[in-house]
Design a protein around this motif. Sequence first.
Motif, short mmCIF file in Angstrom:
data_model
loop_
_atom_site.label_atom_id
_atom_site.label_comp_id
_atom_site.label_asym_id
_atom_site.label_seq_id
_atom_site.Cartn_x
_atom_site.Cartn_y
_atom_site.Cartn_z
N SER A 74 17.51 3.79 -41.32
CA SER A 74 16.91 2.55 -41.98
C SER A 74 16.31 2.72 -43.54
O SER A 74 16.32 4.03 -43.64
N GLU A 104 16.45 -0.16 -36.91
CA GLU A 104 17.96 -0.28 -37.25
C GLU A 104 18.66 -0.81 -36.35
O GLU A 104 19.77 -1.53 -36.41
N SER A 105 18.02 -0.90 -35.08
CA SER A 105 18.77 -1.66 -33.94
C SER A 105 18.06 -2.57 -33.07
O SER A 105 18.47 -3.27 -32.17
N SER A 121 15.23 -2.66 -45.74
CA SER A 121 15.52 -3.19 -44.24
C SER A 121 14.41 -3.11 -43.28
O SER A 121 14.12 -4.38 -42.59
N LYS A 175 28.15 -1.08 -25.94
CA LYS A 175 27.44 -1.98 -26.73
C LYS A 175 25.99 -1.84 -26.01
O LYS A 175 25.80 -1.35 -24.97
N THR A 191 16.45 0.64 -27.75
CA THR A 191 17.28 -0.19 -28.25
C THR A 191 18.71 0.22 -28.24
O THR A 191 19.65 -0.52 -28.41
N LYS A 192 19.12 1.44 -28.13
CA LYS A 192 20.44 2.00 -27.91
C LYS A 192 20.79 2.08 -26.53
O LYS A 192 22.09 2.59 -26.26
N SER A 219 18.11 -6.32 -32.81
CA SER A 219 18.99 -7.25 -33.45
C SER A 219 18.13 -8.69 -33.15
O SER A 219 17.07 -8.71 -32.70
N ASP A 220 19.04 -9.56 -33.76
CA ASP A 220 18.63 -11.03 -33.57
C ASP A 220 18.44 -11.33 -32.30
O ASP A 220 17.59 -12.10 -31.82
N ASP A 221 19.41 -10.86 -31.32
CA ASP A 221 19.47 -11.24 -29.87
C ASP A 221 18.29 -10.72 -29.20
O ASP A 221 17.57 -11.29 -28.32
#
Length: 441
Positions: free
Chosen positions: A268, A229-230, A272, A202, A193-194, A232-234
């Motif tokens: 996190s 934590e990474s 969350s 980004k 995710t990073k 995303s909605d995308d």
Amino acid sequence: MNVGFISLGCSKNLVVTEETIGLFKKHNFKIVNDEKNADIIVINTCGFIESAKQEAIDTILEMAEYKKGRCKYIIAMGCMVERYEEELKVALPEVDLFIRVSDYNQLWRKIQELLKIETADESMNWKDRVITTGETMAYLKIAEGCSNRCTYCAIPYIQGPYVSREFEEIIKEAKSLAQKGIKELIVIAQDTTKYGIDLYGKARLPELLEELCKIDGIEWIRFLYAYPESISDDLIKVVKNNEKICKYFDIPIQHIADPVLRKMNRRSDGESIRRLIDKIRSEIPDVILRTTVILGFPGETQEDFEKLYEFIQYAKFDKLGAFTYSKEDGTPAEKMPNQVHPSTKKARYNKIMKIQQKISEESLKNKIGKIYKTLIEEISFDGKYLIGRTYMDVPDMDGVVFIKNNIEEDLVGKFMEVEIEEVRQYDLIGKLSNGEGLKRW
């Protein structure tokens, strides 16, 4: 000369091994699967946790026995060598060459010096990589290292900070794999995710996955691992809307109690994580969720453990791996006060695994009567079953599907519709669906 390889540890290590095999093969060495026939044995070690280090040492000593026969050279490389090279040189004189992770750019030069040969000086690269995971699946590494600095983890000290590969290079490699007949790509990094943050400012994992979906021949795409934590909605949207992306999230939460998460230096908190699990399930109803948790982290109280236990019951992860905390040299957690007694760690581990066994069994039983697209990978030794995986199963981590073999046609490497009939521990048993003839992809 004949060269044999042993790759220990994670799939990221395996990719390095595959590139090393390619390097030897490019220089006309013969690759063999039986150590008895090897002149050179190369062991790619893991140094992640204590048990992995012990496995590496045991393997080196076992392979060194072949020096009594044909084997002339033992080469040890990888993560354990990176951390303990000087100690290993003293403890393991049987090894002829140690290669650290930070010396991979000099790997072939060191091998030439050892073997007293002169060839073109080469570096490892994906173009020469030899896939060892069969004809249908391959790992696609998108980054090295990690910058998360979890207090229990030695990876940043071994592999260094997170370094993303260039977007275009990843796509080139993926297309090359597709041309070789690979149907499933498993995108890997310590934290997928990073991806892109260090290189492009980004996160570009959603964009990368969408681009991979455009490659002809690739049928399935997965990504491991997704830190909570990474996500995303995308990213959720991309997984939801792309048919090629397996509806599967591997989210290493490690714990749910806030005091423990803070000591772990996780980004996190418990709330969350709860919201994330609920959101993914609401957006993708048929999603498979996998996680890992650590039991007995320094300072973990009985109350902390009970919170985790209750959360496991609530979240009902389809797959779960649990580990008892292991002290790792040089990590902040190694010197933390209130280390948990080994017997307490083991008891907590057993309790978590007992409840997870029930959850997994219930999850699998819900699959009975349903039909799944299944990648056929092999035939059982007695020929009675085809063996495959659905989108719910990552190789070497999850279960498989045993399919009653009542057809003459060779289906290995093909996708077939399979109807699930039974559950056996962590595996499924089914039959080829014959609603309107055999459906295949």
